[in-house]
Write an enzyme that holds these catalytic residues in place. Structure first.
Site, short mmCIF file in Angstrom:
data_model
loop_
_atom_site.label_atom_id
_atom_site.label_comp_id
_atom_site.label_asym_id
_atom_site.label_seq_id
_atom_site.Cartn_x
_atom_site.Cartn_y
_atom_site.Cartn_z
N LYS A 51 50.92 -30.97 16.25
CA LYS A 51 49.65 -31.71 16.30
C LYS A 51 49.20 -31.86 17.75
O LYS A 51 47.99 -31.79 18.05
CB LYS A 51 49.81 -33.08 15.64
CG LYS A 51 48.53 -33.94 15.62
CD LYS A 51 47.44 -33.39 14.71
CE LYS A 51 46.09 -34.09 14.87
NZ LYS A 51 46.01 -35.41 14.28
N LYS A 78 44.53 -41.90 22.78
CA LYS A 78 45.95 -42.13 22.45
C LYS A 78 46.69 -40.80 22.36
O LYS A 78 47.75 -40.60 22.97
CB LYS A 78 46.01 -42.88 21.12
CG LYS A 78 47.40 -43.11 20.57
CD LYS A 78 47.73 -42.46 19.21
CE LYS A 78 46.70 -42.45 18.14
NZ LYS A 78 47.14 -41.77 16.90
N THR A 83 49.49 -39.63 13.83
CA THR A 83 49.63 -38.79 15.01
C THR A 83 50.24 -39.67 16.09
O THR A 83 49.64 -40.63 16.54
CB THR A 83 48.27 -38.23 15.46
OG1 THR A 83 47.79 -37.36 14.45
CG2 THR A 83 48.40 -37.45 16.77
#
Lengths: 286, 286
Positions: free
Chosen positions: A171, A239, A96
């Site tokens: 995502k 993140k 990701t």
């Protein structure tokens, strides 16, 4: 049979590469911490001590590493994948990571005659182990179709979302929805506890209606029994949310709820709780 | 048969009182705007032009009005319910209102020999019409048990949550979860649109996993087809969230996600959009 290189054999990567080995693909593995790669030898993997050894002769190069900086390093850095990969190969980043970086890698790959797919996943370590991940893919569609049979070994729901970066964008949208639902679950429990309402009874009362979510059904029970172990690390969620904030910001958009949830998790990291699971957010209110 | 008074015959109240009429209860109705009460005459209700006429001789007095100030007025105000109610009756406020006010009303009721139940609902106008509401009740348990057969005409899930105010507290926890899930759904769609991802395809990709929620399944499709009509009014959601913020604040707790979402909806109200449905939040980002 097509030859596979796999870079990144952490909890997710080891399970995912394992499914390819079980399906009979020859897989060369590389991991920055060598002992994690070494563990793959018993499954039949060829363990390599450099990226270039792993990548040599590979038809498909998969990566699932930690942060966008790691993705950048393994693809574009010195002695990285794109320095050593063969023309005609397909690279597949399943980290990701940043949509903008996915676009940049696709452009650099194209210059070398290499196709690129960005394909982050959801479903966590349990989904990786069971081969039931959701895989959200972006990139050239013909490259996606080449990789699809391998994705089918790792995941159950495999969707093609558009050109380079669109797997990452999907995502990102997923993580926005997870952020809101996780904060919702957390603050409902915080409120219940503060006012003296039995949290489990409260969950039973509200979960079937407009308040209902996967997080209420699956993570709230973990929270109530004090299980704060990482299914998904706070540090990785931070993140992801920073990437999303920056992508939105570069389009003059501010996602206020997302920013509020990011700020809560950054406070947790400041207090040294970044290695707990995301459901540990409750602790910030205590 | 027990005699019922029903105060507040708006969209929700009219349907709910209608179920009691259908079940054969004699129901006297009162509404501040008389024409809404008048419409109940054809269903067999006795339409009253004052609260005291409606309440006279009633075994059960139900209320579902707009704001806590209205609840306070109809119960505790001059010529209000507690001035005219008979000893031994049960009062049932089904407005989503303040837990603290519910406690105060219960105390005042007790002084008159009257039992009090606070019983806000979820399920919206559709649930009220179909008699499938979720009803979250607080108050003395024996009073709850007396009212339960009547609740069963209006709702499907009827839960007793504890003493006075605990119905309201449960609804508050519900609204916290709704706030997070609604913002989650909205910002995921905003992001998708900004980055050029097909929002419907994105929803298909993420709805089955950790991002999933009732809001994604039920409200996102309305948003995508541009249906911003109120199933639940923004102005009422703001009222609910302010109550929650104040209840949390009086316990030295700040619910950051809830506050962020409240602030977004207050911005919508400032722009004159408070009569839209909560799913219209998307418009704030456009």
């Amino acid at each position: 049979m097509k030859k596979v290189a796999w870079i990144g054999t952490g909890v997710m990567g080891a399970s995912m590469a394992g499914h390819l080995l079980k399906a009979g693909y020859p897989v060369s593995v590389y991991n920055r911490s060598p002992q994690k790669a070494q563990a793959m030898a018993s499954l039949g993997a060829t363990v390599c001590s450099t990226i270039w050894e792993a990548v040599a002769g590979a038809d498909f190069v998969f990566t699932i590493v930690g942060y966008p900086a790691d993705v950048e390093q393994v693809y574009l850095g010195k002695d990285g994948i794109l320095e050593h990969i063969e023309t005609g190969a397909v690279i597949v980043d399943m980290t990701t990571s940043s949509p903008a970086l996915a676009v940049r890698i696709a452009e650099e790959a194209k210059k070398k005659g290499v196709s690129s797919v960005d394909a982050p996943v959801s479903g966590g370590d349990a989904g990786a182990k069971a081969g039931t991940l959701s895989i959200m893919a972006g990139g050239e569609e013909d490259a996606f179709l080449k990789v699809k049979p391998l994705f089918e070994r790792m995941g159950k729901t495999i969707v093609y979302m558009g050109g380079p970066g669109y797997g990452q964008h999907t995502k990102a949208a997923n993580q926005i929805a997870v952020a809101g639902a996780t904060a919702a679950m957390t603050e409902a429990i915080v409120y219940a506890k503060k006012v003296g309402l039995d949290p489990q009874q409260m969950l039973n009362a509200i979960s079937a209606g407009a308040a209902g979510s996967w997080q209420l059904n699956n993570m709230a029970p973990r929270v109530l029994r004090g299980d704060l172990a990482p299914g998904f690390y706070i540090k990785h969620f931070i993140k992801d949310m920073r990437i999303i904030r920056d992508e939105a910001s570069s389009r003059n958009t501010s996602l206020s709820m997302l920013n509020a949830v990011l700020s809560l998790y950054e406070q947790m990291a400041d207090k040294g709780m970044e290695d707990l699971g995301t459901q540990a957010l409750l602790k910030l209110y205590e």
